[in-house]
Design an enzyme around this catalytic site. Structure first.
Site, PDB file in Angstrom:
ATOM      1  N   ASN A 232     -34.986 -84.691  33.549  1.00 41.64           N
ATOM      2  CA  ASN A 232     -33.610 -84.451  33.094  1.00 41.64           C
ATOM      3  C   ASN A 232     -33.501 -83.130  32.340  1.00 41.64           C
ATOM      4  O   ASN A 232     -32.495 -82.431  32.457  1.00 41.64           O
ATOM      5  CB  ASN A 232     -33.115 -85.601  32.208  1.00 41.64           C
TER       6      ASN A 232
ATOM      7  N   MET B 119     -38.280 -90.931  23.036  1.00 40.37           N
ATOM      8  CA  MET B 119     -38.704 -92.303  22.752  1.00 40.37           C
ATOM      9  C   MET B 119     -38.703 -92.663  21.267  1.00 40.37           C
ATOM     10  O   MET B 119     -39.285 -93.670  20.879  1.00 40.37           O
ATOM     11  CB  MET B 119     -40.096 -92.551  23.346  1.00 40.37           C
TER      12      MET B 119
ATOM     13  N   ILE C  94     -36.380 -93.504  17.784  1.00 41.97           N
ATOM     14  CA  ILE C  94     -35.025 -93.910  17.400  1.00 41.97           C
ATOM     15  C   ILE C  94     -34.579 -93.056  16.217  1.00 41.97           C
ATOM     16  O   ILE C  94     -35.269 -92.974  15.203  1.00 41.97           O
ATOM     17  CB  ILE C  94     -34.990 -95.416  17.070  1.00 41.97           C
TER      18      ILE C  94
ATOM     19  N   HIS D 190     -29.355 -93.222  29.918  1.00 45.27           N
ATOM     20  CA  HIS D 190     -30.104 -94.478  29.949  1.00 45.27           C
ATOM     21  C   HIS D 190     -30.161 -95.006  31.388  1.00 45.27           C
ATOM     22  O   HIS D 190     -29.150 -94.991  32.082  1.00 45.27           O
ATOM     23  CB  HIS D 190     -29.412 -95.491  29.024  1.00 45.27           C
TER      24      HIS D 190
HETATM   25  C1  GRF Z   1     -34.818 -91.381  32.300  1.00 42.11           C
HETATM   26  O1  GRF Z   1     -34.862 -92.464  33.185  1.00 42.11           O
HETATM   27  C2  GRF Z   1     -33.781 -91.613  31.236  1.00 42.11           C
HETATM   28  O2  GRF Z   1     -32.689 -92.370  31.677  1.00 42.11           O
HETATM   29  C3  GRF Z   1     -34.539 -92.374  30.180  1.00 42.11           C
HETATM   30  O3  GRF Z   1     -35.835 -91.820  30.201  1.00 42.11           O
HETATM   31  C4  GRF Z   1     -36.096 -91.271  31.485  1.00 42.11           C
HETATM   32  C5  GRF Z   1     -36.504 -89.846  31.266  1.00 42.11           C
HETATM   33  O4  GRF Z   1     -36.962 -89.229  32.439  1.00 42.11           O
HETATM   34  N1  GRF Z   1     -33.888 -92.304  28.897  1.00 42.11           N
HETATM   35  P1  GRF Z   1     -37.303 -87.693  32.454  1.00 42.11           P
HETATM   36  O5  GRF Z   1     -38.342 -87.439  31.384  1.00 42.11           O
HETATM   37  O6  GRF Z   1     -36.037 -86.948  32.179  1.00 42.11           O
HETATM   38  O7  GRF Z   1     -37.832 -87.404  33.830  1.00 42.11           O
END
Ligand code: GRF
Length: 191
Positions: free
Chosen positions: A22, A94, A96, A113
């Protein structure tokens, strides 16, 4: 949210902990003309694989060891202030964030999410959806609030679960949609 005039773009930080697909996608999006954001900083709580994208695009990055949450968040806030960051995208982060941290950036932190919220908050979303014989899962971009995965939904997209779907195949379909949804949600916020 602030309206954009001319070439001024919102200085944004992306927080990651993992592979960073992402992040890579958001960096590419931020380089398009239409993007309201510019990615100025990447924050990670460990030496995440995804940091390679920050290196590749020469974006400043900070790795913080989260031995003490309060102290670490203070450090992050200082960096954000120094760099005049105005918007935060969580992308597989990861940790909070505390209520205090969220208050400092009220309405300016969003998250992606891998489920069709409010269904399946928390971890292992695809396995849980498959075990419950759901017909669909999906992904959601939402504002970050004090309660985990519960802030106001900005956009979400359903993903069909087919017969004999595996966790891997479902995850693949979801991440593909995430990469469309995250930029679309950012466009929605700022336009
Ligand atoms: C994604 O599935 C996102 O929705 C979740 O963690 C994952 C991250 O994937 N919060 P990446 O590190 O962006 O490939």
């Amino acid at each position: 949210m602030e309206k954009l005039t001319g070439p001024k773009k919102i200085k944004t930080a992306v927080f990651i902990s993992g592979r960073g697909s992402n992040l890579n996608n958001l960096i590419k999006f931020s380089k398009t003309l239409k993007s309201p954001i510019i990615i100025d900083l990447v924050v990670s709580n460990k030496k995440a694989k995804g940091l390679k994208y920050a290196d590749q695009y020469q974006i400043k990055n900070k790795v913080l060891n989260y031995k003490n949450n309060k102290i670490t968040e203070k450090k992050i806030l200082l960096i954000l202030e120094e760099r005049k960051i105005n918007f935060i995208c969580l992308a597989g982060f990861m940790k909070i964030l505390s209520i205090d941290f969220i208050k400092q950036f009220k309405g300016k932190i969003i998250n992606i999410h891998p489920s069709y919220l409010p269904k399946y908050k928390g971890l292992n979303t695809s396995v849980r959806a498959l075990n419950n014989n759901e017909k669909f899962s999906g992904c959601t971009v939402h504002y970050v609030s004090a309660k985990l995965d519960s802030g106001k939904i900005i956009m979400r997209k359903k993903v069909k679960i087919i017969k004999n779907e595996s966790e891997t195949s479902l995850d693949k379909k979801i991440i593909k949609e995430e990469h469309k949804l995250y930029p679309a949600a950012i466009m929605k916020i700022f336009n």
